[in-house]
Design a protein around this motif. Structure first.
Motif, PDB file in Angstrom:
ATOM      1  N   THR A  68      79.783  89.197  97.596  1.00 26.94           N
ATOM      2  CA  THR A  68      79.980  90.474  98.273  1.00 26.94           C
ATOM      3  C   THR A  68      79.190  90.522  99.571  1.00 26.94           C
ATOM      4  O   THR A  68      78.154  89.895  99.712  1.00 26.94           O
ATOM      5  CB  THR A  68      79.498  91.662  97.413  1.00 26.94           C
ATOM      6  OG1 THR A  68      78.109  91.494  97.157  1.00 26.94           O
ATOM      7  CG2 THR A  68      80.249  91.742  96.107  1.00 26.94           C
ATOM      8  N   GLY A  77      75.654  88.263  99.959  1.00 25.91           N
ATOM      9  CA  GLY A  77      75.276  87.657  98.677  1.00 25.91           C
ATOM     10  C   GLY A  77      76.228  86.536  98.290  1.00 25.91           C
ATOM     11  O   GLY A  77      76.758  85.824  99.144  1.00 25.91           O
ATOM     12  N   ASP A  86      66.663  86.569  98.788  1.00 27.67           N
ATOM     13  CA  ASP A  86      67.197  86.914  97.472  1.00 27.67           C
ATOM     14  C   ASP A  86      66.177  87.610  96.575  1.00 27.67           C
ATOM     15  O   ASP A  86      66.499  87.997  95.470  1.00 27.67           O
ATOM     16  CB  ASP A  86      67.893  85.730  96.772  1.00 27.67           C
ATOM     17  CG  ASP A  86      67.208  84.409  96.999  1.00 27.67           C
ATOM     18  OD1 ASP A  86      67.913  83.412  97.175  1.00 27.67           O
ATOM     19  OD2 ASP A  86      65.974  84.392  97.018  1.00 27.67           O
ATOM     20  N   LYS A 120      73.453  74.713 100.728  1.00 25.72           N
ATOM     21  CA  LYS A 120      72.028  75.062 100.740  1.00 25.72           C
ATOM     22  C   LYS A 120      71.231  74.040 101.554  1.00 25.72           C
ATOM     23  O   LYS A 120      70.338  74.411 102.317  1.00 25.72           O
ATOM     24  CB  LYS A 120      71.480  75.136  99.322  1.00 25.72           C
ATOM     25  CG  LYS A 120      71.976  76.355  98.562  1.00 25.72           C
ATOM     26  CD  LYS A 120      71.336  76.421  97.185  1.00 25.72           C
ATOM     27  CE  LYS A 120      71.822  77.630  96.420  1.00 25.72           C
ATOM     28  NZ  LYS A 120      71.368  77.611  95.013  1.00 25.72           N
TER      29      LYS A 120
HETATM   30  P1  ADP Z   1      74.003  88.769  94.951  1.00 23.61           P
HETATM   31  O1  ADP Z   1      73.148  89.759  95.673  1.00 23.61           O
HETATM   32  O2  ADP Z   1      75.458  88.900  95.264  1.00 23.61           O
HETATM   33  O3  ADP Z   1      73.732  88.720  93.496  1.00 23.61           O
HETATM   34  P2  ADP Z   1      72.373  86.602  96.077  1.00 23.61           P
HETATM   35  O4  ADP Z   1      71.688  87.407  97.105  1.00 23.61           O
HETATM   36  O5  ADP Z   1      71.553  86.055  94.979  1.00 23.61           O
HETATM   37  O6  ADP Z   1      73.654  87.311  95.510  1.00 23.61           O
HETATM   38  O7  ADP Z   1      73.086  85.388  96.864  1.00 23.61           O
HETATM   39  C1  ADP Z   1      73.665  84.333  96.210  1.00 23.61           C
HETATM   40  C2  ADP Z   1      74.319  83.431  97.225  1.00 23.61           C
HETATM   41  O8  ADP Z   1      73.328  82.895  98.106  1.00 23.61           O
HETATM   42  C3  ADP Z   1      75.029  82.254  96.592  1.00 23.61           C
HETATM   43  O9  ADP Z   1      76.312  82.100  97.173  1.00 23.61           O
HETATM   44  C4  ADP Z   1      74.130  81.087  96.978  1.00 23.61           C
HETATM   45  O10 ADP Z   1      74.850  79.863  97.090  1.00 23.61           O
HETATM   46  C5  ADP Z   1      73.607  81.531  98.319  1.00 23.61           C
HETATM   47  N1  ADP Z   1      72.390  80.818  98.713  1.00 23.61           N
HETATM   48  C6  ADP Z   1      71.257  80.685  97.989  1.00 23.61           C
HETATM   49  N2  ADP Z   1      70.372  79.892  98.644  1.00 23.61           N
HETATM   50  C7  ADP Z   1      70.966  79.526  99.808  1.00 23.61           C
HETATM   51  C8  ADP Z   1      70.569  78.698 100.920  1.00 23.61           C
HETATM   52  N3  ADP Z   1      69.377  78.088 100.940  1.00 23.61           N
HETATM   53  N4  ADP Z   1      71.439  78.545 101.944  1.00 23.61           N
HETATM   54  C9  ADP Z   1      72.659  79.143 101.913  1.00 23.61           C
HETATM   55  N5  ADP Z   1      73.086  79.912 100.920  1.00 23.61           N
HETATM   56  C10 ADP Z   1      72.258  80.111  99.869  1.00 23.61           C
END
Ligand code: ADP
Ligand code: MG
Length: 619
Positions: free
Chosen positions: A215, A212, A369, A282
């Motif tokens: 974490t 994420g 996500d 991203k």
């Molecule tokens: P959590 O489960 O910890 O709340 P997420 O699963 O929402 O987190 O992940 C968030 C992370 O994913 C952030 O660091 C964000 O920058 C990264 N992220 C989102 N889209 C992309 C992408 N297209 N490529 C790489 N990283 C990404």
């Protein structure tokens, strides 16, 4: 057992109410439901997007905003902007002491095993209250988008969450006005979203790799007869996409010859740079080069460079996977399916590395996500009895637990747990020399035992006399397939043991269950609030007691004024304990704590130096 739901707006019972699935994440949260086409779908409240950043900001009046709006305050008002609260949920200060410097807001330094509190805009918040703010926002968005009241939810947690972290998540749900039907492991939800585990005939071993924002965790699950068992988990609670952003920032600072010390002073500019880095990261998930001009500087990075910047961090996640495999006694070849979860698994390099390690192509076609929230919505649908293809296993209709300090209900087996089941927790004594302990078993959803149904009471006798807090008393609840509950209490140091058997369903009609559930929902908020007051009182009481003992023993190390002031603070604290105002109690607890902490250190230093003097040094 009938499925009961309550429309909070009208107070009436409803047969078919929507149950949503919620992914309460460290970085982002979201809510999903099963749409009329029977497909799980993430809820997008008009124009606000699917993901709600898990950030809460308080203004000086204590009014909260959540999500992107709150995120904007990270640079302008960091002290009152709370992020990553999930890391603090159900944790004690001691658990998180090492990480305080990574957070911009203030964690109350109790230095005890009491639960963490956070100070913002001059009020005290528990992580439960803060998580409740995020859940409230999700509830509002769902209600707004779906135009229907949303009162019931399934909420996900990481597989490694312990009992108190799960309880805290439930409490947050209650406080947000949600009836939490079940807490589900995130990797389990992700599997359900991929349709794995829905067929009772299926037997599989799967790996869920979840990277994420802040974490990382990997979980190995075995699925049999529709039951998920966690075989092993591993991970790092301080490793994620944020680290990738930081790596890009560092790279640009080097490359563009930016002045690091100037940037460190200028939070706004630093934050802008970080956001730019996240955009670059991203973009690099779908293209090979990022090249943008901001001000008069070109910010550029290519995919290969990015990969080399993150390869060390990525290697750490792979090592976690190796450790999990070895803990479960498995090799990569034993894994039938690998699932990718978390926004950071969009990075192609991550996918490649995971594929290399497990020797198979990971499942990644569902949005990483959203996948956890989608799976939670499926679980909710199963609980609602809407899926005739899936058999619902027997579950306990009401929670089972024991009475603890201040008449609070401590749930050991929660409502809707599949039976047979077994759960336990460790307790200790609260008074020096205590030799007996009363164990009262209750059933129900209310936070105060007096509102619940008493099932049994017995006494564990013959605990050897020890100072308070030293005995280790294990209490185990074993609920068999026939619904018979065995409660066992064992003092581990001496081995004294006592057990009792009860039938929780005895005399329990559907009407009674229904009434108890309705009561628990209508009183949920006041219950949680009352519990927080009782817990604050317990802590305040403890500190006042400790401070008084300290004055008795060590007054020779303090001057008159210090003694007087300590006495005053104790008196004020004791007075505040009479009130039912959690903030007042916490304020006085904090004041006494802050004032006396240096004394404890002083006494310790003196004790050490006199011990040194007393020691004869051999030549
Ligand atoms: P959590 O489960 O910890 O709340 P997420 O699963 O929402 O987190 O992940 C968030 C992370 O994913 C952030 O660091 C964000 O920058 C990264 N992220 C989102 N889209 C992309 C992408 N297209 N490529 C790489 N990283 C990404
Ligand atoms: Mg997540």
């Amino acid at each position: 057992m009938a499925k009961i739901s309550i429309n909070l707006a009208t107070g009436s019972l409803q047969q078919e109410e929507l149950i949503v699935g919620i992914d309460l994440g460290t970085t982002n949260s979201l809510v999903a439901f099963i749409n009329p086409e029977k497909q799980p779908q993430a809820i997008n409240d008009t124009g606000k997007g699917l993901l709600v950043p898990s950030v809460v900001h308080f203004n000086e009046h204590g009014d909260a905003v959540v999500g992107n709006e709150a995120k904007a305050f990270l640079t302008t008002d960091p002290a009152n902007t709370i992020f990553s609260v999930k890391r603090l949920l159900g944790r004690s200060y001691q658990d998180v002491a090492d990480h305080q410097d990574l957070l911009s807001y203030k964690i109350i330094d109790d230095n005890t095993d009491a639960l963490v509190k956070i100070r913002a805009a001059n009020r005290f918040y528990t992580p439960v209250e803060l998580s409740a703010e995020i859940l409230k926002e999700l509830k509002h968005r769902a209600e707004h988008a779906l135009k229907t009241p949303v009162n019931r939810a399934v909420i996900t947690v990481p597989a490694y969450f312990n009992d108190s972290q799960r309880q805290a998540t439930r409490d947050a749900g209650k406080l947000a006005g949600l009836d939490v039907l079940r807490i589900v492991n995130e990797p389990t939800a992700a599997s359900l979203a991929y349709g794995i585990g829905l067929n009772p005939q299926e037997q599989k071993t799967i790996a869920v790799y979840d990277l994420g924002g802040g974490t990382f965790d990997v979980s190995l699950l075995s699925i049999q007869n529709g039951i998920f068992e966690v075989l092993a988990t591993n991970g790092d609670t301080f490793l994620g996409g944020d680290d990738f952003d930081r790596a890009i920032v560092d790279y640009w600072i080097e490359k563009n010859d930016l002045d690091r010390s100037v940037l460190q002073e200028d939070q706004v500019q630093m934050q802008t740079l970080r956001l730019q880095a996240e955009l670059a990261k991203k973009a690099l998930s779908t293209q090979n080069l990022y090249n943008e001009k901001a001000g008069d500087i070109w910010y550029s990075i290519d995919r290969q460079t990015f990969e080399s910047l993150i390869s060390e961090n990525l290697e750490r996640t792979l090592n976690s996977c190796r450790l999990a495999l070895s803990d479960a006694g498995l090799t990569a070849a034993d894994i039938d399916e690998v699932i990718l979860v978390g926004g950071s698994t969009r990075t192609p390099y991550v996918k490649r590395k995971v594929e290399e390690l497990f020797g198979r192509k990971p499942q990644d076609h569902i949005n990483p996500d959203e996948v956890v929230a989608l799976g939670a919505a499926i679980q909710a649908d199963v609980l609602a009895g809407n899926r005739s293809d899936i058999l619902l296993l027997d579950v306990t209709p009401l929670s089972l637990g024991i009475e603890t300090m201040g008449g609070l209900m401590d749930v050991i087996i929660s409502r809707n747990a599949k039976i047979p089941t077994k759960a336990g927790r460790q307790y200790t004594t609260s008074v020096d020399g205590q030799v007996n302990m009363k164990i009262a078993v209750f059933q129900g959803e209310r936070d105060l035992v007096q509102e619940n149904r008493k099932l049994a009471e017995f006494e564990l006798k013959g605990i050897p006399a020890m100072p308070a807090g030293l005995p280790k008393i294990d209490i185990n609840f074993i609920l068999n397939a026939d619904g018979i509950l065995t409660v066992q209490a064992i003092e581990l140091r001496s081995g004294v043991k006592q057990e009792i058997e009860v039938k929780p369903s005895y005399g329990l009609t559907d009407d009674v269950v229904e009434k108890m559930l309705i009561d628990s929902v209508t009183h949920a908020k006041e219950d949680v609030q009352q519990r927080m007051v009782i817990e604050a009182r317990g802590e305040g009481e403890q500190l006042a007691y400790t401070a008084e003992r300290f004055l008795e023993k060590n007054s020779q190390f303090l001057n008159e004024e210090e003694i007087e002031h300590t006495r005053l603070l104790i008196a004020q604290l004791r007075q505040s304990l009479q009130t039912a105002d959690k903030d007042t109690i916490l304020k006085h607890t904090d004041a006494l704590n802050e004032y006396t902490r240096p004394f404890a250190e002083r006494v310790m230093d003196i004790a050490i130096s006199s011990a040194m003097k007393g020691k004869k040094i051999d030549e």
